[in-house]
Design a protein around this motif. Structure first.
Motif, PDB file in Angstrom:
ATOM      1  N   LYS A  47      15.575  15.492  21.903  1.00 52.05           N
ATOM      2  CA  LYS A  47      15.024  16.050  23.138  1.00 52.05           C
ATOM      3  C   LYS A  47      15.921  17.146  23.724  1.00 52.05           C
ATOM      4  CE  LYS A  47      14.897  12.249  25.499  1.00 52.05           C
ATOM      5  NZ  LYS A  47      15.683  11.406  24.566  1.00 52.05           N
ATOM      6  N   ASP A  71      14.562  17.268  33.627  1.00 55.45           N
ATOM      7  CA  ASP A  71      15.322  16.389  32.741  1.00 55.45           C
ATOM      8  C   ASP A  71      15.811  15.175  33.521  1.00 55.45           C
ATOM      9  OD1 ASP A  71      16.821  15.270  30.742  1.00 55.45           O
ATOM     10  OD2 ASP A  71      18.449  16.734  30.843  1.00 55.45           O
ATOM     11  N   LEU A  94       7.994  14.351  27.568  1.00 56.91           N
ATOM     12  CA  LEU A  94       8.710  14.328  26.299  1.00 56.91           C
ATOM     13  C   LEU A  94       9.626  13.112  26.328  1.00 56.91           C
ATOM     14  CD1 LEU A  94       9.565  15.564  23.583  1.00 56.91           C
ATOM     15  CD2 LEU A  94      11.270  16.919  24.831  1.00 56.91           C
ATOM     16  N   ILE A 104      10.884  14.863  31.282  1.00 52.90           N
ATOM     17  CA  ILE A 104      11.674  14.040  30.366  1.00 52.90           C
ATOM     18  C   ILE A 104      12.187  12.830  31.127  1.00 52.90           C
ATOM     19  CG2 ILE A 104      13.676  13.963  28.835  1.00 52.90           C
ATOM     20  CD1 ILE A 104      13.403  17.013  28.540  1.00 52.90           C
TER      21      ILE A 104
END
Length: 515
Positions: A58, A181, A50, A212
């Motif tokens: 996000k 993340d 993503l 991410i």
């Protein structure tokens, strides 16, 4: 086009329902629309990227996928079944977990205590059965091939080890969908390779990842599918192999911005004192040895190397965060007291530290206060702060760095990652430094913010300041006039402008391509 169109919730078609699917997600905060009909579908067993610029939505999507908040519109499902109610926290933990860029591991506790926090085995007396806890922790770590002693204090773990412990903790709840993340923001190349190896191993064991990252090259190395968000909307979902890099950047930015950087001619003022002179520098406990170099006024010099090479320690020594065991540091002709940050700042240094969360910002303080921490003498007399003067200085910094904030008095924790990094940069530039020292200056920021920050570095050099960039991020080093490479605590090579990636990476890894 060989990839999906910009439809909310587009994802790869599979026979089984997606591990997670979000469709038509809209989330508003007052007049701000954080997500606008966006969506994503992640198939079982894949690593799905993503990506998007800061503010693309996000983080808001992650908070919805993990049950921290509900969407205003739209729905989330896991394996075809509706998501639990927000209050059912255990049900969410069984379905999804997020390993954040800022670790949630509690440093004062052991690894075992972190793994089973609030889930300790207790005897009839109500006391914790510590031996049973450590045994469970050892079994969990062994099951997922995490090589960490459960008795170790979590505060002694490396960033890489903390991530693996967090993944193991998530898996212990039964979750087989993990959101990572910015997992590589503070890792060197070797640690990133190990992380990617673990991701592939866990994939083979049935774990699915949402990855991410702002480092686009990583998307092509580890991910199967990529989804792009821009301006709170879903733009495209496509197999990574079918999406050229130029198209990915265009989807993120909304234009066809080139990924290359402009070449700018800078003149080093040979008549001016060197912005930095380092001679025979030796670090405590062998962190670096016999380091000598100079940076001229108007020159940008990179200090490259993997973790453990000594590059970060040298940069921190220059600005007084560390005291050397021997050697000399001169900043613009002045010799600051070793190990003294105030002396280094007074001599003309500005500094962007490695970790903005731990070293660069005071989260509870405002944008204005964070941006002016380095210039207390300009804020008032006799130790008192004139708030008008502070806000006026902060307003200039906010304009200069294009920081997106509704007010200089907003807590800095309310900004996106890219804007937080701009605040750290603004503080470094607040006193017009003669030497700007940056460690991993674009870690964890989006493509556009990275370009902005690096442009600001070049402008600073053009104004006559010297710049030292300590980083293993190749994009950071491309702006440098020359790059000094450190390997095993020594400077082992100097590479001029125009290098090729493989040349610099080989030097950082201690390899001789001509051998």
């Amino acid at each position: 086009m060989p990839y999906a169109s910009a439809r909310a919730g587009d994802g790869r078609s599979t026979e089984d329902p997606p591990v997670v699917q979000a469709t038509g997600i809209t989330k508003r905060y007052g007049p701000t629309v954080a997500l606008n009909g966006a969506g994503i579908a992640v198939a079982a067993g894949e690593t799905h990227a993503l990506v998007g610029r800061n503010g693309a939505g996000k983080s808001t999507l992650v908070s919805i996928l993990t049950g921290l908040q509900a969407p205003d519109e739209g729905a989330v499902s896991f394996a075809g079944r509706p998501a639990p109610r927000l209050a059912e926290r255990d049900a969410w933990r069984e379905r999804v977990a997020c390993v954040y860029q800022k670790s949630t591991i509690i440093g004062e506790l052991t690894v075992a205590e972190n793994l089973f926090l609030n889930r300790y085995d207790r005897g009839r007396t109500g006391l914790v059965k510590w031996s049973a806890l450590r045994r469970r922790a050892a079994e969990l770590l062994a099951a997922w091939s995490v090589d960490v002693d459960p008795r170790t204090s979590a505060g002694d773990l490396s960033v890489e080890q903390r991530q693996f412990v967090e993944i193991a903790r998530a898996l212990s709840f039964g979750a087989r969908f993990i959101i990572l993340d910015e997992p590589t923001a503070q890792l060197d190349g070797a640690a990133i390779s190990r992380l990617f190896g673990r991701i592939r191993d866990l994939q083979a064991q049935g774990v699915t990842f949402l990855f991410i990252s702002h480092h686009l090259q990583e998307i092509y190395e580890i991910c199967d599918v990529v989804t792009v968000f821009r301006d709170a909307r879903h733009i495209v979902t496509a197999p990574v192999a079918d999406l050229p890099r130029a198209d990915l950047v265009a989807a993120m930015t909304g234009d066809n911005a080139a990924t290359g950087r402009r070449e700018r001619r800078r003149t080093v003022d040979a008549a001016a004192p060197a912005a930095l002179s380092v001679r025979d520098l030796v670090g405590a406990e062998g962190a670096y040895r016999d380091v000598s170099f100079e940076i001229g006024a108007g020159e940008i010099v990179g200090l490259a190397g993997a973790a453990g090479s000594g590059r970060t320690e040298v940069a921190e020594t220059v600005v007084g965060l560390r005291a050397p065991a021997g050697g000399l540091v001169e900043i613009a002709g002045r010799r600051p007291r070793p190990g003294s940050v105030p002396d280094a700042l007074s001599a003309g240094a500005g500094f962007v530290p490695q970790d903005r969360h731990q070293q660069g910002l005071v989260p509870g303080m405002s944008v204005a206060d964070n941006g002016t921490l380095s210039v207390p003498g300009r804020l008032g007399r006799h130790g008192f702060i004139n708030t008008r003067r502070r806000d006026a200085i902060a307003a200039g910094l906010i304009e200069n760095l294009a920081i997106k904030t509704p007010s200089p008095r907003l807590p800095v924790s309310g900004l996106s990652g890219g804007n937080q990094q701009k605040v750290v940069m603004a503080r470094a530039l607040a006193d017009n430094p003669r030497l700007l020292v940056l460690i991993n200056p674009t870690a964890g920021v989006d493509v556009r913010s990275k370009e902005f920050l690096l442009d600001k570095v070049e402008q600073t050099a053009q104004s006559g300041a010297g710049v030292l960039i300590a980083s293993d991020e190749l994009d950071d080093l491309r702006v440098c006039d020359r790059v000094l490479v450190m390997f095993q605590a020594r400077v082992t090579a100097e590479i001029g402008r125009g290098w090729h990636d493989h040349e610099l990476v080989a030097a950082m890894e201690g390899m001789d391509l001509d051998a």
